[in-house]
Design an enzyme around this catalytic site. Structure first.
Site, short mmCIF file in Angstrom:
data_model
loop_
_atom_site.label_atom_id
_atom_site.label_comp_id
_atom_site.label_asym_id
_atom_site.label_seq_id
_atom_site.Cartn_x
_atom_site.Cartn_y
_atom_site.Cartn_z
N ASN A 176 27.47 25.11 -15.34
CA ASN A 176 27.09 23.51 -15.06
C ASN A 176 27.09 23.21 -13.55
OD1 ASN A 176 26.76 20.84 -16.41
ND2 ASN A 176 28.69 20.85 -14.70
N GLY B 91 29.75 17.32 -17.43
CA GLY B 91 29.64 18.69 -17.60
C GLY B 91 31.17 19.35 -17.22
N ASP C 282 31.64 2.37 -4.95
CA ASP C 282 30.61 3.11 -5.93
C ASP C 282 29.25 2.48 -5.89
OD1 ASP C 282 30.32 5.28 -7.65
OD2 ASP C 282 32.27 5.35 -8.35
#
Length: 522
Positions: A175, A198, A289
């Site tokens: 991944n 993932g 963020d």
């Protein structure tokens, strides 16, 4: 074209006037982020990739905003325009249309298998530029890197433009993700792989299988298509380097790591090797963020660094996120364009989609459809919520096919005019992004679907749907021909404005407007 590495991409950016070198001394603590933020939000002519060549306390240059425009993002992925991504993938999927539901459900997997069969899977090489310098043990010190602190209340310095490689501890399938990593000290990092990603699934499987170490490699730099691929929301168990190989037109070259049983991009600038103990957690954050808010402190796994390998004169890539629009918007726009044909595999009525910057990816998606039957918009809303990471979308707005969803003002004009809020919405609970601060429970919250299509009699609409206001074509042509005669200095496009930024509103042929109005009374 495929760029061999980040240096080749930088050279191309400079050649076409998309790079600004900054030789003045700068600090990796806040100053680079503030400069980058102003450039991202400044005039179009100022929005360039930034190469900081004189970073305090480091000999490494820092690159930011490399993918921070439509032009640069398209160049990175080998196209002239991001819409070509949808066209190219659509053409690849078109020749063998599935004839039944079972075939359709398997089609996405068949596509990735086809890419492997034509040799676009990654290739292993024995020697690599990224291993010109190998640092082990105490020498593998994160303080050697000019890692940025982006915002004043951040919990510290964070790696941001990452390509993070791990393997499923049960299946062994690779991944590739893009997760931020907080620097705790010279040899440990916070690994912020979120609940739905993932890497977090690998952690859950490791805990179930009793595996006490998850090998991880963090690649920094390389071909920009490889760098971007970690952000692509591919189906589970699909190798993101396969997608990068298709975009590049040739396989991604990987080299075996020196201390972990993984492979990393051979042409990267820097690779950090280490392991995560699934039983170990530490507080991570806060972090300014892409939502525009600080993500609060929460517990995340810890990466223990076992090696750092790099080129002899590495370039450190970083991205800065915060209030949109910023570089990550254009990375998301590339994802939106590329995955439109895959959405159409399951929802063929979709004409176009737009995830505007104001929605920071998961908050809003605008969708135009070819409406064919009563309740069609509701079918698409529920279909999208059931499609991979689209499950995290908080608001889906469905409009008719003639609406240009890339023009947010136009889409909002139709949405706000065409909705009866007592009848045309779906409100339900479901998964939401782990970064969503508005939900009352972590990663679970309310979401809304809005049917902003023209309503039909068969949907219970008993009134006559009105026609959009539009001037006749002969008068528009006459005015266009006489425009300068009226005393205006320059030609003006014939438009009917319905608010700021809506110049394309109602620019469609009057015949289309009349046809859709008639359809509304079916």
């Amino acid at each position: 074209m495929a760029f061999r590495d980040l240096r080749e991409f930088i050279a191309k950016l400079e050649e076409i006037g998309e790079l600004q070198r900054i030789t003045a001394p700068v600090s990796a603590e806040l100053e680079i982020a503030e400069i980058t933020d102003r450039v991202c939000k400044g005039p179009a002519g100022q929005n360039k990739a930034l190469l900081f060549e004189n970073v305090a306390g480091s000999s490494m240059p820092v690159l930011t905003n490399a993918l921070g425009s439509g032009r640069r993002m398209a160049l990175a992925l080998g196209v002239d325009d991001l819409d070509e991504l949808a066209a190219n993938l659509g053409a690849l999927l078109k020749p063998e249309l599935p004839k039944g539901l079972g075939q359709m459900m398997n089609r996405a997997g068949d596509y990735w298998d086809a890419l492997r069969s034509i040799g676009l899977g990654p290739a292993i090489v024995k020697k690599a530029p990224v291993q010109e310098i190998v640092l082990l043990g105490a020498d593998a010190d994160l303080n050697r890197l000019p890692i940025l602190q982006c915002w004043p209340q951040d919990g510290g310095r964070f790696l941001t433009m990452t390509t993070i490689i791990s393997r499923d501890p049960v299946k062994g399938i690779r991944n590739v993700g893009m997760y931020r990593c907080q620097v705790y000290d010279s040899h440990t990092l916070g690994m912020h792989w979120q609940l739905h990603k993932g890497g977090a699934e690998h952690e859950r499987k490791a805990q179930q299988a009793g595996v006490d170490r998850i090998p991880v490699a963090i690649s920094l730099g390389g071909d920009p298509a490889v760098m971007w691929s970690g952000s692509a929301p591919l189906p589970p168990d699909i190798d993101e380097f396969l997608l990068a190989g298709w975009l590049r037109g040739k396989p991604v070259e990987l080299v075996r790591c020196v201390t972990q049983p993984l492979e990393a991009p051979a042409e990267a600038e820097i690779v950090i090797e280490g392991y995560v103990d699934p039983a170990e957690k530490r507080p991570e954050g806060p972090f300014g963020d892409h939502t525009g808010y600080y993500t609060p402190v929460d517990s995340y796994p810890v990466l223990h660094v076992t090696a750092i390998t790099m080129r002899r004169q590495p370039i450190y890539p970083a991205t800065v996120v915060g209030l949109p629009p910023m570089e990550d918007y254009w990375m998301g726009k590339a994802t939106e364009r590329l995955f439109l044909p895959l959405m159409r595999l399951f929802l063929s009525e979709i004409v176009d989609v737009n995830m505007p910057a104001e929605g920071v990816f998961h908050n809003l998606i605008l969708v135009s459809i070819r409406k064919r039957f009563p309740g069609h918009a509701r079918k698409v809303i529920n279909g999208l919520w059931g499609l991979g990471l689209m499950m995290l979308t908080k608001c889906i707005v469905i409009v008719d096919e003639a609406v240009n969803v890339q023009n947010v003002s136009e889409a909002m004009f139709h949405a706000l005019n065409n909705v009866d809020w007592s009848r045309d919405i779906i409100v339900q609970e479901g998964p939401v992004d782990a970064l969503d601060h508005a939900s009352y429970r972590f990663a679970l919250g309310g979401k809304i679907g809005i049917d902003a299509t023209r309503k039909w009699a068969s949907e219970g609409y008993t009134r006559e749907w009105p026609e959009l206001v539009a001037m006749s074509e002969p008068i528009k042509q006459q005015v266009s021909e006489r425009w300068r005669e009226y005393g205006f200095a320059s030609e003006a496009a014939p438009v009917n404005s319905a608010g700021p930024g809506s110049r394309s509103l109602l620019s469609r042929p009057a015949a289309v407007v009349r046809r859709l109005a008639r359809r509304g009374n079916n």
